[in-house]
Write an enzyme that holds these catalytic residues in place. Structure first.
Site, PDB file in Angstrom:
ATOM      1  N   ARG A  49      44.116 -20.492 -13.254  1.00  0.00           N
ATOM      2  CA  ARG A  49      43.295 -21.807 -12.888  1.00  0.00           C
ATOM      3  C   ARG A  49      41.821 -21.665 -13.768  1.00  0.00           C
ATOM      4  O   ARG A  49      41.639 -20.889 -14.495  1.00  0.00           O
ATOM      5  CB  ARG A  49      42.796 -21.431 -11.115  1.00  0.00           C
ATOM      6  CG  ARG A  49      42.643 -19.979 -10.676  1.00  0.00           C
ATOM      7  CD  ARG A  49      41.572 -19.451 -11.186  1.00  0.00           C
ATOM      8  NE  ARG A  49      40.102 -20.225 -11.089  1.00  0.00           N
ATOM      9  CZ  ARG A  49      39.300 -19.966 -11.737  1.00  0.00           C
ATOM     10  NH1 ARG A  49      39.294 -18.934 -12.780  1.00  0.00           N
ATOM     11  NH2 ARG A  49      38.131 -20.627 -11.415  1.00  0.00           N
ATOM     12  N   GLY A  50      41.186 -22.599 -13.586  1.00  0.00           N
ATOM     13  CA  GLY A  50      39.989 -23.179 -14.452  1.00  0.00           C
ATOM     14  C   GLY A  50      40.524 -23.991 -15.149  1.00  0.00           C
ATOM     15  O   GLY A  50      41.597 -23.937 -15.876  1.00  0.00           O
ATOM     16  N   ALA A  51      39.551 -24.972 -15.373  1.00  0.00           N
ATOM     17  CA  ALA A  51      39.889 -26.361 -16.230  1.00  0.00           C
ATOM     18  C   ALA A  51      40.729 -25.929 -17.640  1.00  0.00           C
ATOM     19  O   ALA A  51      41.890 -26.384 -18.035  1.00  0.00           O
ATOM     20  CB  ALA A  51      39.011 -27.297 -16.309  1.00  0.00           C
ATOM     21  N   ARG A  92      48.231 -30.312 -10.954  1.00  0.00           N
ATOM     22  CA  ARG A  92      46.847 -30.262 -10.318  1.00  0.00           C
ATOM     23  C   ARG A  92      46.031 -31.396 -10.857  1.00  0.00           C
ATOM     24  O   ARG A  92      46.092 -31.741 -12.038  1.00  0.00           O
ATOM     25  CB  ARG A  92      46.037 -29.055 -10.772  1.00  0.00           C
ATOM     26  CG  ARG A  92      46.419 -27.900  -9.977  1.00  0.00           C
ATOM     27  CD  ARG A  92      45.428 -26.784 -10.043  1.00  0.00           C
ATOM     28  NE  ARG A  92      44.360 -26.917  -9.109  1.00  0.00           N
ATOM     29  CZ  ARG A  92      43.550 -26.039  -8.921  1.00  0.00           C
ATOM     30  NH1 ARG A  92      43.211 -25.163  -9.785  1.00  0.00           N
ATOM     31  NH2 ARG A  92      42.439 -26.356  -8.014  1.00  0.00           N
ATOM     32  N   GLN A 199      36.641 -17.876  -5.207  1.00  0.00           N
ATOM     33  CA  GLN A 199      36.640 -17.554  -6.547  1.00  0.00           C
ATOM     34  C   GLN A 199      35.305 -16.859  -7.313  1.00  0.00           C
ATOM     35  O   GLN A 199      35.527 -15.917  -8.212  1.00  0.00           O
ATOM     36  CB  GLN A 199      36.864 -18.902  -7.689  1.00  0.00           C
ATOM     37  CG  GLN A 199      37.985 -19.609  -7.491  1.00  0.00           C
ATOM     38  CD  GLN A 199      38.213 -20.723  -6.533  1.00  0.00           C
ATOM     39  OE1 GLN A 199      37.404 -20.484  -5.209  1.00  0.00           O
ATOM     40  NE2 GLN A 199      39.103 -21.626  -6.651  1.00  0.00           N
ATOM     41  N   ASP A 240      35.370 -29.828 -14.068  1.00  0.00           N
ATOM     42  CA  ASP A 240      37.042 -30.153 -14.263  1.00  0.00           C
ATOM     43  C   ASP A 240      37.146 -31.602 -14.992  1.00  0.00           C
ATOM     44  O   ASP A 240      38.008 -31.695 -15.447  1.00  0.00           O
ATOM     45  CB  ASP A 240      37.432 -30.152 -12.967  1.00  0.00           C
ATOM     46  CG  ASP A 240      37.527 -28.614 -12.373  1.00  0.00           C
ATOM     47  OD1 ASP A 240      36.664 -27.948 -11.912  1.00  0.00           O
ATOM     48  OD2 ASP A 240      38.345 -28.124 -12.611  1.00  0.00           O
ATOM     49  N   ASN A 250      33.459 -30.648 -10.139  1.00  0.00           N
ATOM     50  CA  ASN A 250      33.663 -29.189 -10.260  1.00  0.00           C
ATOM     51  C   ASN A 250      34.092 -28.702  -8.815  1.00  0.00           C
ATOM     52  O   ASN A 250      33.989 -29.760  -7.724  1.00  0.00           O
ATOM     53  CB  ASN A 250      32.316 -28.667 -10.683  1.00  0.00           C
ATOM     54  CG  ASN A 250      32.643 -27.312 -11.291  1.00  0.00           C
ATOM     55  OD1 ASN A 250      33.373 -26.770 -11.888  1.00  0.00           O
ATOM     56  ND2 ASN A 250      31.781 -26.309 -10.805  1.00  0.00           N
ATOM     57  N   LYS A 251      34.128 -27.477  -8.650  1.00  0.00           N
ATOM     58  CA  LYS A 251      34.692 -26.806  -7.351  1.00  0.00           C
ATOM     59  C   LYS A 251      33.730 -27.313  -6.227  1.00  0.00           C
ATOM     60  O   LYS A 251      32.561 -27.449  -6.343  1.00  0.00           O
ATOM     61  CB  LYS A 251      34.513 -25.378  -7.729  1.00  0.00           C
ATOM     62  CG  LYS A 251      34.732 -24.457  -6.375  1.00  0.00           C
ATOM     63  CD  LYS A 251      36.083 -24.785  -5.941  1.00  0.00           C
ATOM     64  CE  LYS A 251      37.366 -24.624  -6.788  1.00  0.00           C
ATOM     65  NZ  LYS A 251      38.582 -25.522  -6.564  1.00  0.00           N
TER      66      LYS A 251
HETATM   67  O1  MRU Z   1      40.295 -24.638  -8.290  1.00  0.00           O
HETATM   68  P1  MRU Z   1      39.861 -23.786  -9.501  1.00  0.00           P
HETATM   69  O2  MRU Z   1      39.690 -22.360  -9.359  1.00  0.00           O
HETATM   70  O3  MRU Z   1      40.643 -24.229 -10.812  1.00  0.00           O
HETATM   71  O4  MRU Z   1      38.424 -24.365  -9.860  1.00  0.00           O
HETATM   72  C1  MRU Z   1      37.537 -24.033 -11.074  1.00  0.00           C
HETATM   73  C2  MRU Z   1      36.492 -24.523 -11.380  1.00  0.00           C
HETATM   74  O5  MRU Z   1      36.036 -25.613 -10.578  1.00  0.00           O
HETATM   75  C3  MRU Z   1      35.875 -24.239 -12.459  1.00  0.00           C
HETATM   76  O6  MRU Z   1      34.380 -24.501 -12.303  1.00  0.00           O
HETATM   77  C4  MRU Z   1      35.967 -25.296 -13.634  1.00  0.00           C
HETATM   78  O7  MRU Z   1      37.496 -25.491 -13.780  1.00  0.00           O
HETATM   79  C5  MRU Z   1      35.416 -25.113 -14.923  1.00  0.00           C
HETATM   80  S1  MRU Z   1      36.296 -23.341 -15.575  1.00  0.00           S
HETATM   81  C6  MRU Z   1      35.690 -23.057 -16.952  1.00  0.00           C
END
Ligand code: MRU
Length: 348
Positions: A49-51, A92, A199, A240, A250-251
């Protein structure tokens, strides 16, 4: 120091191995991704996970498709890659890096000429590795640029995990902290736990501790009080998707943190690679926001905390309007308001 920074994806002799982030911090489990369904499920279930990291995983997903394909001709294989690429993108919807990485490879496949399916396989393999390598370099540059904004800061607050394990290496929001730490400047990180999937607690606290960086875990509801009491010099988060006007998805919870930061006159920085920008979208209103299962909210650690039939709203991301953002840190430099004009210049 560099060796203590954890990386989430490895590619060795055609084997793709990911760190299963759903098991952290209690178990450190690595899994091999063998089929395109393995890649899709790992992204959907947040094992990876993470963009930026899901962009890299998606790129390797195309490698898996090429390797497992029964196509007899180049045309058939390219068609299969397009269809399975769209399938991977659908895992996603919010982080644009996934779509960006897959479309980048599909586009390059369409403008190059291949004589055999094996040539396609080799091409996809090297492109996926290139995307991973570039992301590592990009994150390093984000660290270098971001470090200039944090030079005089003692404490930062972050939300979710935009660290090394959300990228090829170093992270986005955490990269300046690693960069400065490497040069003898220690920043103390306050990490929001980040409900519902934690997270911040499970991942950010874990990876910073592994790297020897001071971290204090707080619940999301403590952020305002911590800003008031703990001399927070900056908030720094990842992204994201960033639209043409500088709105940032973002999250979930990031938006509330941005408002709190403004109220406390604390700079609010977003760190993201250019692959996270989607300048085809004008504003955050048009970003697709992923909604996830209600059980992520009603259960914690396998135990139910809400009535069976309660109505639940579970958006995985929110949008922070550009007026709350002090600057956006990219691998090409720091973007400040006015965002529409300055983002445009960045893409020229
Ligand atoms: O749902 P996730 O854990 O994939 O969400 C991640 C985030 O929102 C991060 O802040 C974003 O993807 C940037 S990661 C460098």
């Amino acid at each position: 120091m560099d060796n203590n920074i954890i990386t989430p994806i490895k590619f060795n002799n055609g084997i793709i191995t990911i760190l299963d982030q759903t098991k952290l911090p209690n178990e450190i489990v690595y899994v091999d991704l063998v089929t395109v369904e393995d890649v899709y499920d790992s992204i959907k279930e947040l094992k990876i996970r993470g963009a930026p990291a899901i962009g890299i995983a998606g790129a390797y997903g195309l490698f898996v498709v090429s390797r497992n394909s029964k196509a007899l001709t180049v045309k058939e294989l390219l068609n299969e890659l397009k269809i399975k690429g769209d399938y991977l993108i659908s895992s996603r919807p919010t982080a644009v890096n996934l779509e960006w990485a897959i479309k980048r490879i599909v586009h390059k496949l369409n403008i190059n000429i291949f004589s055999t399916t094996n040539e396609v396989l080799e091409f996809v393999s090297s492109e996926a590795q290139l995307i991973q390598k570039e992301d590592e370099q990009t994150c390093y540059k984000i660290g270098e640029f971001g470090s200039k904004l944090l030079e005089n800061v003692k404490n930062v607050l972050t939300h979710c995990n935009a660290g090394s394990i959300a990228t090829a290496k170093y992270g986005t929001a955490l990269s300046p902290i690693y960069y400065l730490n490497d040069r003898g400047k220690n920043i103390h990180v306050y990490a929001d736990e980040t409900r519902p999937l934690l997270q911040g607690a499970r991942l950010t606290a874990w990876e910073l501790m592994k790297a020897g960086i001071e971290v204090t875990l707080i619940t999301d509801s403590m952020a305002g009080f911590v800003m008031a009491k703990k001399n927070i010099g900056a908030v720094i988060v990842g992204a994201d998707r960033i639209t043409a006007n500088g709105d940032v998805a973002n999250k979930i919870g990031t938006y509330s943190v941005a408002i709190l930061a403004k109220e406390h006159k604390i700079p609010f920085y977003v760190a993201a690679p250019l692959s996270t920008f989607d300048v085809s979208i004008d504003s955050g209103d048009d970003i697709p926001i992923e909604e996830r299962a209600k059980e992520e909210v009603t259960f914690i650690g396998g135990r139910q905390y809400a009535p069976d039939d309660v109505d639940v709203y579970n958006p995985a991301f929110d949008v922070t309007p550009n007026e709350y953002i002090t600057a956006i840190i990219t691998e090409k430099g720091i973007i400040t308001p006015s965002y529409r004009a300055n983002i445009k210049k960045h893409f020229e």
